[in-house]
Write an enzyme that holds these catalytic residues in place. Structure first.
Site, PDB file in Angstrom:
ATOM      1  N   SER A 149       0.832  -1.198   0.000  1.00  0.00           N
ATOM      2  CA  SER A 149       0.000   0.000   0.000  1.00  0.00           C
ATOM      3  C   SER A 149       0.873   1.257   0.000  1.00  0.00           C
ATOM      4  CB  SER A 149      -0.954  -0.045   1.200  1.00  0.00           C
ATOM      5  OG  SER A 149      -1.942   0.954   1.109  1.00  0.00           O
ATOM      6  N   ASP A 245      -8.990  -3.531  -6.496  1.00  0.00           N
ATOM      7  CA  ASP A 245      -8.376  -3.196  -5.211  1.00  0.00           C
ATOM      8  C   ASP A 245      -9.395  -2.553  -4.274  1.00  0.00           C
ATOM      9  OD1 ASP A 245      -7.028  -0.957  -3.506  1.00  0.00           O
ATOM     10  OD2 ASP A 245      -5.439  -2.397  -3.903  1.00  0.00           O
ATOM     11  N   HIS A 303      -6.751  -5.822  -0.902  1.00  0.00           N
ATOM     12  CA  HIS A 303      -5.924  -4.627  -1.064  1.00  0.00           C
ATOM     13  C   HIS A 303      -4.458  -5.025  -1.130  1.00  0.00           C
ATOM     14  CE1 HIS A 303      -4.258  -0.716  -0.926  1.00  0.00           C
ATOM     15  NE2 HIS A 303      -4.037  -0.661   0.371  1.00  0.00           N
TER      16      HIS A 303
END
Length: 359
Positions: A149, A245, A303
């Site tokens: 991320s 995502d 994610h």
């Protein structure tokens, strides 16, 4: 369980978290044939792009090492289990805490006495890398810069810098997980993302850390989107991402994620999600049939992937697990540019069963 270590020496370099505390890391030392190989993994934690947001972060591990967990379990690519992680289990594996709010791009000397906030993410990056170079990484035979991320974005932004610090290492490559944040052109939801980007750049003075191959052509706020700067990265990079995502779905289409997770998919969602998938795939690197770009793009409602439970060794595309796909690419055994052939997302939480809420 791997213990937290606070890098006290970083303070003298001004490399501190938002609240001025020194950054931390978790380190599992390599052994056997992996003793001279290194993985540096940067945790994510979102951005802070205004003073209020950053002050809130100082009350959590996203802005202060005071709140960092005392131990972390190393999963996936960081696991020491040979069965789960056969190619990297015995490497030196480092996980760096995330406490700067800028994807390790901030570099502001002045500290506002009214807030006592420090914007020093880029200094944390350099302090950590310098420390592990001195701990033996300078003699590495193989090295990987990676993260998840907001911590995976610097694996792209700083990839060439990392390569330059290891001139004698034969194989250096970078892996970004859940970090290919999409800029949706002419889309009202993305005007919010551009505002966030501009806030981050102005607050953390991040522009100077972004690839000049991008900032020389467009405004810096766009150069936080990998689609605009990845082609200027000279070091080989590998992208792990879902085309659906969940972070981006949540921001762009509020409410969709929970509908999908509950296996409901109103007809109104279908065309919107198909269009989003097409935009995402179109923004991916175009350098096909080259070892400089690798990809594992799935359709799961995830994610991040590579240190998440058993996903690393179990999620497959084209009969190859993510672990095998990445290691084959990393060791130049084969080209890997996998994009799942799906138009709608899959609920993979009942893993390994993958079902589509929109079927």
């Amino acid at each position: 369980m791997v213990d937290l270590t606070i890098l006290e020496s970083a303070v003298s370099k001004g490399a501190v978290c938002l609240d001025g505390t020194p950054p931390g890391y978790y380190f599992d030392k390599g052994h056997g044939e992996g003793v001279n190989n290194w993985i540096i993994y940067f945790l994510g934690g979102g951005w802070c792009y205004n003073v209020t947001n950053c002050l809130d972060n100082t009350k959590t591990n996203r802005g202060s090492s005071k709140f960092a967990p005392k131990q972390k379990i190393f999963y996936g690519i960081l696991s020491n289990n040979k069965t789960i992680n056969p190619d990297f289990y015995n490497w030196n594996r480092v996980m760096v805490t995330y406490c700067d709010g800028s994807s390790f791009t901030g570099d502001v000397e002045e500290v506002d006495p009214a807030t006592n906030l420090y914007f020093r993410g880029a200094r944390i990056f350099h302090a950590m890398i310098e420390y592990f170079l001195a701990e033996g990484m300078k003699d590495a035979k193989n090295a990987i810069l990676t993260g998840e991320s907001a911590g995976g974005l610097p694996a792209l932004i700083h990839c060439d810098r990392f390569r330059a610090l290891l001139p004698n290492t034969p194989r250096v490559k970078c892996l970004a997980d859940g970090s290919y944040f999409l800029h949706r052109k002419n889309n009202k939801e993305m005007s919010y993302m551009e505002t966030v980007n501009e806030g981050l750049i102005n607050l953390h003075h991040s522009a100077k850390m972004l690839p000049d191959s991008c900032t020389s052509k467009m405004k810096p706020s766009l150069c936080l989107f990998p689609q605009y700067f990845q082609d200027g990265i000279k070091t080989p990079i590998f992208i792990v991402n879902s085309m659906f995502d969940t972070f981006q779905i949540n921001i762009t289409f509020p409410g969709y994620f929970w509908d999908l997770l509950n296996n409901t998919c109103p007809a109104s969602h279908v065309k919107t999600l198909q269009d989003f998938k097409q935009e995402f795939v179109s923004a991916l690197p175009k350098q096909f049939n080259t070892s400089s770009r690798g990809m594992f793009i799935d359709a799961c409602l995830f994610h991040v992937h590579i240190v998440r439970g058993n996903i690393w060794n179990a999620l497959s595309l084209y009969d190859k697990t993510m672990a095998k796909a990445f290691s084959d690419w990393y060791f130049d055994r084969s080209l890997v540019q996998f994009i799942e052939n799906r138009d709608l997302p899959l609920n993979c939480y009942q893993f390994p069963l993958k079902t589509s809420p929109c079927s």
